[in-house]
Design an enzyme around this catalytic site. Sequence first.
Site, PDB file in Angstrom:
ATOM      1  N   ASP A 159       0.839  -1.205   0.000  1.00 33.94           N
ATOM      2  CA  ASP A 159       0.000   0.000   0.000  1.00 33.94           C
ATOM      3  C   ASP A 159       0.875   1.256   0.000  1.00 33.94           C
ATOM      4  OD1 ASP A 159      -2.445  -1.648   0.476  1.00 33.94           O
ATOM      5  OD2 ASP A 159      -1.338  -2.099   2.310  1.00 33.94           O
ATOM      6  N   HIS A 187      -4.488  -3.369   6.492  1.00 37.98           N
ATOM      7  CA  HIS A 187      -4.319  -3.654   5.062  1.00 37.98           C
ATOM      8  C   HIS A 187      -5.680  -4.076   4.516  1.00 37.98           C
ATOM      9  CE1 HIS A 187      -3.037  -5.103   1.210  1.00 37.98           C
ATOM     10  NE2 HIS A 187      -3.571  -6.261   1.467  1.00 37.98           N
TER      11      HIS A 187
HETATM   12  P1  NAI Z   1      -2.379 -18.228  -3.881  1.00 30.29           P
HETATM   13  O1  NAI Z   1      -3.750 -18.790  -3.647  1.00 30.29           O
HETATM   14  O2  NAI Z   1      -1.813 -18.232  -5.249  1.00 30.29           O
HETATM   15  O3  NAI Z   1      -1.343 -19.008  -2.961  1.00 30.29           O
HETATM   16  C1  NAI Z   1      -1.587 -19.296  -1.624  1.00 30.29           C
HETATM   17  C2  NAI Z   1      -0.878 -20.598  -1.322  1.00 30.29           C
HETATM   18  O4  NAI Z   1      -0.979 -20.824   0.071  1.00 30.29           O
HETATM   19  C3  NAI Z   1      -1.484 -21.806  -2.017  1.00 30.29           C
HETATM   20  O5  NAI Z   1      -0.483 -22.492  -2.747  1.00 30.29           O
HETATM   21  C4  NAI Z   1      -2.033 -22.642  -0.857  1.00 30.29           C
HETATM   22  O6  NAI Z   1      -1.892 -24.046  -1.103  1.00 30.29           O
HETATM   23  C5  NAI Z   1      -1.122 -22.197   0.268  1.00 30.29           C
HETATM   24  N1  NAI Z   1      -1.665 -22.432   1.609  1.00 30.29           N
HETATM   25  C6  NAI Z   1      -2.964 -22.357   2.019  1.00 30.29           C
HETATM   26  N2  NAI Z   1      -3.058 -22.704   3.300  1.00 30.29           N
HETATM   27  C7  NAI Z   1      -1.809 -22.979   3.737  1.00 30.29           C
HETATM   28  C8  NAI Z   1      -1.270 -23.400   4.976  1.00 30.29           C
HETATM   29  N3  NAI Z   1      -2.065 -23.624   6.029  1.00 30.29           N
HETATM   30  N4  NAI Z   1       0.069 -23.592   5.055  1.00 30.29           N
HETATM   31  C9  NAI Z   1       0.867 -23.404   3.992  1.00 30.29           C
HETATM   32  N5  NAI Z   1       0.405 -23.025   2.770  1.00 30.29           N
HETATM   33  C10 NAI Z   1      -0.915 -22.798   2.666  1.00 30.29           C
HETATM   34  O7  NAI Z   1      -2.434 -16.783  -3.255  1.00 30.29           O
HETATM   35  P2  NAI Z   1      -1.386 -15.577  -3.434  1.00 30.29           P
HETATM   36  O8  NAI Z   1      -1.785 -14.746  -4.608  1.00 30.29           O
HETATM   37  O9  NAI Z   1      -0.011 -16.112  -3.365  1.00 30.29           O
HETATM   38  O10 NAI Z   1      -1.728 -14.727  -2.132  1.00 30.29           O
HETATM   39  C11 NAI Z   1      -1.445 -15.219  -0.825  1.00 30.29           C
HETATM   40  C12 NAI Z   1      -2.106 -14.348   0.211  1.00 30.29           C
HETATM   41  O11 NAI Z   1      -1.559 -13.043   0.197  1.00 30.29           O
HETATM   42  C13 NAI Z   1      -3.608 -14.171   0.051  1.00 30.29           C
HETATM   43  O12 NAI Z   1      -4.205 -14.283   1.342  1.00 30.29           O
HETATM   44  C14 NAI Z   1      -3.733 -12.757  -0.452  1.00 30.29           C
HETATM   45  O13 NAI Z   1      -4.982 -12.195  -0.111  1.00 30.29           O
HETATM   46  C15 NAI Z   1      -2.610 -12.087   0.297  1.00 30.29           C
HETATM   47  N6  NAI Z   1      -2.153 -10.806  -0.246  1.00 30.29           N
HETATM   48  C16 NAI Z   1      -1.724  -9.871   0.664  1.00 30.29           C
HETATM   49  C17 NAI Z   1      -1.240  -8.645   0.247  1.00 30.29           C
HETATM   50  C18 NAI Z   1      -0.781  -7.626   1.235  1.00 30.29           C
HETATM   51  O14 NAI Z   1      -0.446  -6.518   0.795  1.00 30.29           O
HETATM   52  N7  NAI Z   1      -0.714  -7.874   2.535  1.00 30.29           N
HETATM   53  C19 NAI Z   1      -1.187  -8.308  -1.193  1.00 30.29           C
HETATM   54  C20 NAI Z   1      -1.606  -9.359  -2.068  1.00 30.29           C
HETATM   55  C21 NAI Z   1      -2.077 -10.570  -1.593  1.00 30.29           C
END
Ligand code: NAI
Length: 326
Positions: A159, A187
């Site tokens: 952000d 966030h």
């Molecule tokens: P994604 O869905 O592509 O990857 C998430 C991965 O986490 C998946 O491979 C899934 O199998 C794994 N996962 C789920 N539960 C798990 C657990 N208990 N232990 C280990 N691995 C686990 O999602 P992406 O795009 O990589 O985003 C990840 C997170 O980051 C989402 O929650 C998203 O909302 C968040 N996010 C946060 C931002 C921020 O600025 N703070 C910005 C963009 C995304």
Amino acid sequence: MKAPMRVAVTGAAGQIAYSLLFRVASGDMLGKDQPVILQLLEITPALDALKGVVMELDDCAFPLVAGITMSDKPEEAFKDVDVALLVGARPRGPGMERKDLLEANAAIFSVQGKALNDVASRDVKVLVVGNPANTNALIAQRNAPDLNPANFTAMTRLDHNRALAQLAAKTDAHTTDVKQMIIWGNHSATQYPDISQATVKGQAASGLVARDWYETDFIPTVQQRGAAIIKARGASSAASAGSSAVDHVRDWVLGTPAGDWVSMAIPSDGSYGIEKGLIYSFPVTCKNGRYEIVQGLDIDDFSRERMSVTEQELREERDGVAHLLP
Ligand code: NAI
């Protein structure tokens, strides 16, 4: 050659990790002279996909990578880690209420907090990226009573960087010309991107842009940038999130530049009247691996109101998972 640092990444087969891991492995996060051991955590069904990612990491022949492990058990992945990037989270499914999302993630982050407590380095620096990031960080922290609570942080650096980019574009400057940006709070769409302290090439930003643009364009654009990217790309921001995670940890470990600060969601110590204990984004400077909240900034009525709205949302998130907090 320095001793390797151990870096855990959860959700390591996901979209953000697919960009983040390669940046960490190339030395962008901890320094070009700092070897790393990557300790990757995924859920069991994603371990095959994770193998593919590790094959690619191997194929990059990164000089700084001193080892890579894969696991579906937090207590293996977090063993002795110096940095933990908690990226994996449960995404919101169809028909899922916000409350259900909070609870599903509370289950994940309480288990991971306990595992960090049991096996991580006593100085582990934790960055929660997975959403709802601030409250997930709070849950992990509360489940890790033997670790320093200050070492649990959540990411608002994306952000912050988005705000730099918007203000730089508007003032026809480069992002590096913009200093002292602030993201306050959660966030989420209630975050408050604040330019009241910001300068562009040394001049007060508030004197360079119209107040109307700030209130009706800049603030909502930064707050809703994530949704705009999903609309345009058909997928959520992953590379920019990974890059901002690198920035967050790099500045925390190696320090912020003189004359500037960054935004990090950290446990409130009561500064600026924000309820103690909430994981709230503040302007911070970092030195010798520690952050400090920038003190003494003037907060006008406009800012106070917005800081309170996002604080209230964080209170509600915390109260929603109160029964799961030790
Ligand atoms: P994604 O869905 O592509 O990857 C998430 C991965 O986490 C998946 O491979 C899934 O199998 C794994 N996962 C789920 N539960 C798990 C657990 N208990 N232990 C280990 N691995 C686990 O999602 P992406 O795009 O990589 O985003 C990840 C997170 O980051 C989402 O929650 C998203 O909302 C968040 N996010 C946060 C931002 C921020 O600025 N703070 C910005 C963009 C995304």
